[in-house]
Design a protein around this motif. Structure first.
Motif: not given
Length: 201
Positions: A13-32, A1-10
């Motif tokens: 988007q309308d319903d998500s953010v992309i966070v770069d963690v050591q060259g890997v971009g994670y798409e994270i769905l958010c309420a706002n 289970m992924i409890s949190y992600i720490k990285g650069k918000v790159t």
């Protein structure tokens, strides 16, 4: 289970953010997603819930642990899925929601998209008395619960009014964080403040 992600918000988007963690971009769905605007191109920590289903693995992100905890509790209620839980979190702060559950406010709960009377009653049945302890919220929240309910109901009405004026969901989401910080007592005040913020964009 992924409890949190720490990285650069790159990207935001309308319903998500992309966070770069050591060259890997994670798409994270958010309420706002726009609550992370200040973190754009900077490193930040986002609390996450890793939702696994047969056809996809999705990450849902939250500004703090309280939001994540409420999200996970909502998923345990029959009739509420991740999309519905996220919609609730995008329209209310945690204390207001807990206060509504504690006072068994069906009207307040049915103001959220996809929540009918049956689901509202199920939320109360499943969660009343459990959220205050789990989230560490003081019993004092019941002292001003009526004011909280009015504030959040006014926010929902104001969002609807802004949509009718032609503002997009994306535009409205950009000003919600600031509006939630204000001590605004009625719908008209919220709309006026929102319009002032939107005209600065």
């Amino acid at each position: 289970m992924i409890s949190y992600i720490k990285g650069k918000v790159t990207y935001i988007q309308d319903d998500s953010v992309i966070v770069d963690v050591q060259g890997v971009g994670y798409e994270i769905l958010c309420a706002n997603p726009f609550v992370f605007q200040s973190a754009l191109n900077n490193e930040t920590l986002i609390f996450t819930y890793h939702h696994v289903r047969e056809d996809a693995q999705l990450l849902y992100g939250f500004k703090n642990q309280e939001q994540k905890s409420l999200f996970t509790k909502l998923l345990q209620v029959s009739g509420i899925g991740p999309k519905g839980a996220l919609a609730i979190l995008g329209s209310v702060n945690v204390n207001d929601f807990v206060a509504a559950v504690e006072r068994e406010d069906d009207k307040f709960l049915t103001s959220f998209p996809g929540v009918g009377k049956k689901t509202a009653r199920q939320v109360i049945l499943d969660l009343k008395g459990k959220l205050t302890t789990m989230l560490g919220i003081s019993d004092q929240l019941t002292d001003d619960k009526s004011e909280q309910g009015v504030h959040t109901e006014g926010m929902a009405e104001a969002k609807e009014a802004l949509r009718s004026l032609g503002y997009s969901e994306k535009e409205i989401k950009t000003v919600i964080p600031q509006l939630q910080k204000e001590s605004l007592s009625n719908t008209d005040e919220i709309i006026r403040k929102a319009l002032a913020l939107l005209m600065k964009k």
